[in-house]
Design a protein around this motif. Structure first.
Motif, PDB file in Angstrom:
ATOM      1  N   LEU A 282       0.826  -1.200   0.000  1.00  0.00           N
ATOM      2  CA  LEU A 282       0.000   0.000   0.000  1.00  0.00           C
ATOM      3  C   LEU A 282       0.862   1.252   0.000  1.00  0.00           C
ATOM      4  O   LEU A 282       1.934   1.281   0.607  1.00  0.00           O
ATOM      5  CB  LEU A 282      -0.908   0.025   1.232  1.00  0.00           C
ATOM      6  N   SER A 283       0.367   2.294  -0.653  1.00  0.00           N
ATOM      7  CA  SER A 283       1.061   3.571  -0.627  1.00  0.00           C
ATOM      8  C   SER A 283       0.850   4.228   0.735  1.00  0.00           C
ATOM      9  O   SER A 283      -0.033   3.826   1.510  1.00  0.00           O
ATOM     10  CB  SER A 283       0.525   4.486  -1.730  1.00  0.00           C
ATOM     11  N   GLU A 284       1.633   5.252   1.031  1.00  0.00           N
ATOM     12  CA  GLU A 284       1.486   5.964   2.292  1.00  0.00           C
ATOM     13  C   GLU A 284       0.099   6.595   2.397  1.00  0.00           C
ATOM     14  O   GLU A 284      -0.524   6.597   3.478  1.00  0.00           O
ATOM     15  CB  GLU A 284       2.565   7.048   2.410  1.00  0.00           C
ATOM     16  N   ARG A 285      -0.392   7.101   1.279  1.00  0.00           N
ATOM     17  CA  ARG A 285      -1.730   7.705   1.249  1.00  0.00           C
ATOM     18  C   ARG A 285      -2.796   6.672   1.582  1.00  0.00           C
ATOM     19  O   ARG A 285      -3.715   6.938   2.367  1.00  0.00           O
ATOM     20  CB  ARG A 285      -1.988   8.312  -0.131  1.00  0.00           C
ATOM     21  N   ASP A 286      -2.677   5.493   0.993  1.00  0.00           N
ATOM     22  CA  ASP A 286      -3.650   4.431   1.250  1.00  0.00           C
ATOM     23  C   ASP A 286      -3.583   3.947   2.693  1.00  0.00           C
ATOM     24  O   ASP A 286      -4.607   3.618   3.300  1.00  0.00           O
ATOM     25  CB  ASP A 286      -3.426   3.260   0.293  1.00  0.00           C
ATOM     26  N   ARG A 287      -2.386   3.898   3.260  1.00  0.00           N
ATOM     27  CA  ARG A 287      -2.237   3.475   4.649  1.00  0.00           C
ATOM     28  C   ARG A 287      -2.948   4.447   5.589  1.00  0.00           C
ATOM     29  O   ARG A 287      -3.595   4.035   6.564  1.00  0.00           O
ATOM     30  CB  ARG A 287      -0.761   3.348   5.016  1.00  0.00           C
ATOM     31  N   LYS A 288      -2.827   5.746   5.293  1.00  0.00           N
ATOM     32  CA  LYS A 288      -3.483   6.752   6.130  1.00  0.00           C
ATOM     33  C   LYS A 288      -5.003   6.620   6.024  1.00  0.00           C
ATOM     34  O   LYS A 288      -5.722   6.738   7.018  1.00  0.00           O
ATOM     35  CB  LYS A 288      -3.038   8.151   5.711  1.00  0.00           C
ATOM     36  N   MET A 289      -5.490   6.380   4.800  1.00  0.00           N
ATOM     37  CA  MET A 289      -6.928   6.187   4.609  1.00  0.00           C
ATOM     38  C   MET A 289      -7.410   4.953   5.361  1.00  0.00           C
ATOM     39  O   MET A 289      -8.484   4.951   5.977  1.00  0.00           O
ATOM     40  CB  MET A 289      -7.244   6.032   3.112  1.00  0.00           C
TER      41      MET A 289
END
Length: 229
Positions: free
Chosen positions: A1-8
């Motif tokens: 997962l990308s960092e953005r997806d992890r935050k989501m």
């Protein structure tokens, strides 16, 4: 997962699982885990936030009751349509909820565990052309547009590019790949269905005839304040 997806993912976990009054955040045997998975699919699908709660039954305007019923029938048989690769073309007058209802179908698909992606043809053309020089972008286009179980292709007919040969080539490749792979495509457009032949060519029109159910939307734009007929 990308960092953005992890935050989501973390935000969704806090909102749905950790705040669940039934399991107190354990998620063991709890329905909140299924709810979390559905919502995460929505985030990953590029579905705009305003459409993530879209439901076909929310649209009750008498102008489009027949169209809405067709979409509800489609949803009721969504596993059959997925197996056969049968999609939808929602076409006709602007401002009648075509994008909203296409999103509602996608939301229902997520409940069945299917993957999906929401985009516009204009954006697809840009990504399609960029992939010629960048292998990573090409793989991203393939994974999101070509290989997801359901694709919503919004605003077909509103392309900003003047190179129609490129637009037609992109649309043809998308539809042919997905049709051959039995993957449903849901298109929204202000173009009349029969205009697809003159706008994009007989080959694309034939593909749409073979792999989609046309649904007509006719009436007065909701956004112009016509709410009661």
């Amino acid at each position: 997962l990308s960092e953005r997806d992890r935050k989501m993912l973390l935000k969704l976990k806090e909102k749905i699982i950790l705040a669940c009054p039934k399991c107190k955040g354990s998620a063991i045997g709890c329905s909140c885990l299924d709810d979390f998975r559905v919502e995460f699919r929505k985030v990953k699908s590029n579905l705009p936030t305003k459409y993530r709660s879209a439901k076909a039954e929310d649209i009750t305007h008498p102008q489009i009751l027949q169209a809405r019923q067709t979409l509800q029938d489609y949803v009721n048989k969504i596993t059959n349509h997925k197996s056969s690769g049968m999609g939808l073309v929602l076409y006709g007058s602007p401002g009648l909820g075509k994008t909203y209802l296409a999103s509602a179908v996608l939301n229902e698909a997520f409940k069945f565990g299917y993957t999906g992606y929401f985009t516009t043809l204009d954006r697809c053309v840009n990504e399609y052309a960029s992939g010629w020089k960048d292998l990573d972008l090409k793989m991203e286009f393939t994974g999101s547009v070509l290989e997801k179980d359901f694709l919503v292709l919004d605003e077909v007919g509103n392309e900003t590019r003047t190179n129609m040969a490129l637009v037609r080539g992109c649309l043809n490749d998308i539809l042919r790949h997905r049709s051959n792979s039995l993957l449903p495509t849901i298109i929204t457009s202000n173009l009349a269905f029969e205009k697809f032949a003159s706008a994009y060519g007989d080959e694309i029109y034939s593909l749409l005839h073979e792999s989609s159910i046309p649904v007509s939307f006719e009436g007065i734009d909701f956004r112009k304040g016509i709410t009661n007929l």
